[in-house]
Scaffold this active site. Structure first.
Site, PDB file in Angstrom:
ATOM      1  N   GLU A  12      -2.414   7.768  -4.268  1.00  0.00           N
ATOM      2  CA  GLU A  12      -2.716   7.321  -5.626  1.00  0.00           C
ATOM      3  C   GLU A  12      -4.194   7.600  -5.938  1.00  0.00           C
ATOM      4  OE1 GLU A  12      -1.588   3.148  -4.778  1.00  0.00           O
ATOM      5  OE2 GLU A  12      -3.627   2.601  -5.313  1.00  0.00           O
ATOM      6  N   HIS A  17      -1.005   0.047  -9.611  1.00  0.00           N
ATOM      7  CA  HIS A  17      -1.707  -0.840  -8.671  1.00  0.00           C
ATOM      8  C   HIS A  17      -2.345  -2.036  -9.398  1.00  0.00           C
ATOM      9  CE1 HIS A  17      -3.579  -0.733  -4.388  1.00  0.00           C
ATOM     10  NE2 HIS A  17      -3.452  -1.979  -4.821  1.00  0.00           N
ATOM     11  N   ARG A  54       0.846  -1.184   0.000  1.00  0.00           N
ATOM     12  CA  ARG A  54       0.000   0.000   0.000  1.00  0.00           C
ATOM     13  C   ARG A  54       0.883   1.235   0.000  1.00  0.00           C
ATOM     14  NH1 ARG A  54      -3.635  -2.537  -1.352  1.00  0.00           N
ATOM     15  NH2 ARG A  54      -5.718  -2.799  -0.472  1.00  0.00           N
TER      16      ARG A  54
HETATM   17  C1  GLV Z   1      -5.083  -4.917  -3.742  1.00  0.00           C
HETATM   18  O1  GLV Z   1      -4.313  -4.053  -3.487  1.00  0.00           O
HETATM   19  C2  GLV Z   1      -5.685  -5.719  -2.726  1.00  0.00           C
HETATM   20  O2  GLV Z   1      -5.560  -5.392  -1.550  1.00  0.00           O
HETATM   21  O3  GLV Z   1      -6.325  -6.717  -3.068  1.00  0.00           O
END
Ligand code: GLV
Length: 334
Positions: A268, A286, A239
């Site tokens: 983001e 991401h 994250r």
């Molecule tokens: C993506 O970042 C998730 O947490 O599944």
């Protein structure tokens, strides 16, 4: 009893919503949307359940008027967008989608690690710029991955899957986690627990896969970056917020570490402008879990969680993936 109502916050795979549609009225979102807090509160006001993504912050304010809400199913393993305590306080269950994305995410960690160490995207940018007029022996030299030391911060399911793959590169694996994983897991991963400072000092390639929380905020800050080898690379697919992006941009620009591969960012989808200006960073939006099969599996699991929580059809029961601290769903209001 009237049919339950469900809000789906983003376009997901529509065919996978059929088990919900069979027993509930489902309100979908046609286009990828950035919902304001007020829009989220409005969307939740009259529904029994919601299928949401990491884009939507679901907290006490969002659900203040949601008298019927009983469950929020997050399509994602990370759930820092949910205020689980606030939801639990009013009997709203919270679920996530673990396991189904573990291997795909671990694959992507290696894609980022290899691309960063071997400067793949920088090389491609250079080639596309038309600068390649002659092959040269010392151009775009990178760091070896094979035989190097892999550091992993966060040894949950994804960290372990990343570690298992390291055997193919004949790497030494060190990890740091709040608690050591069982001996059998360490043996299967060929990984050794080390204190955080040793992890920073020993890793040639450091991968971050720990959950984001107040205690992991900026765990990689200027001091942590200064403790890494100047030849090291850093990969973050957990994250944004775990890394202080401003300190990282400064360390990359000053050559204090060799490179970084980032799939997640503070704030983001906005990316720190100084990171955008660095050549020695691989940037992806991401997408660590973004394979066709895995994104579908995540939606299917979130749908199953929501159906179970709302007691819909044959799937009724305790949701399989309640997050830690979640309540069981309150009874439907009459
Ligand atoms: C993506 O970042 C998730 O947490 O599944």
């Amino acid at each position: 009893m009237s049919r339950p109502r469900i809000w789906v916050s983003q376009p997901l795979f529509d065919d996978l919503l059929a088990p919900l549609r069979e027993h509930a009225d489902v309100v979908t979102t046609a286009d990828v949307a950035e919902h304001s807090p007020a829009q989220i509160a409005t969307a939740l006001r009259d529904v029994d359940g919601a299928l949401v993504t990491l884009n939507e912050r679901i907290d006490g304010t969002a659900i203040a008027q949601a008298q019927h809400l009983r469950a929020v199913a997050n399509v994602g393993v990370g759930y820092n967008n949910l205020d689980v305590a606030a939801l639990a306080a009013v009997g709203v269950a919270a679920t996530n989608t673990p396991d189904v994305l573990t291997e795909t995410t671990a694959d992507f960690a290696w894609a980022l690690l290899l691309a960063t160490a071997r400067r793949v995207t920088e090389a491609e940018r250079w080639l596309r710029s038309g600068a390649w007029t002659q092959w040269s022996f010392d151009r775009l030299l990178g760091a070896d991955v094979h035989g190097a030391t892999l550091g992993i911060l966060g040894m949950g399911r994804i960290g372990q899957a990343i570690a298992r793959r390291a055997a193919g590169f004949d790497m030494r694996v060190v990890y740091h986690n709040r608690s050591r994983v069982p001996d059998a897991v360490e043996a299967a991963c060929r990984a050794r627990w080390v204190p955080f400072q040793d992890l920073l000092a020993e890793a040639d390639h450091l991968v971050l896969v720990l959950p984001y929380s107040a205690s992991s905020h900026h765990v990689i800050d200027a001091a942590a970056l200064a403790a890494m080898k100047p030849t090291a690379t850093l990969v973050n697919l957990a994250r944004g917020g775990i890394v202080d992006d401003s300190a990282l941009a400064e360390a990359l620009a000053a050559g204090r570490i060799a490179g970084a591969g980032l799939d997640v960012f503070e704030g983001e989808p906005v990316v720190h402008e100084r990171l955008l200006a660095c050549d020695n960073v691989v940037l992806t939006p991401h997408i660590a879990s973004a394979s066709h099969a895995t994104r579908r599996a995540m939606v299917a699991l979130a749908v199953a969680n929501l159906a179970a929580a709302l007691g819909l059809g044959p799937r009724a029961g305790d949701p399989p993936n309640l997050v830690p601290g979640s309540a069981l769903p309150r009874l439907p209001s009459p």
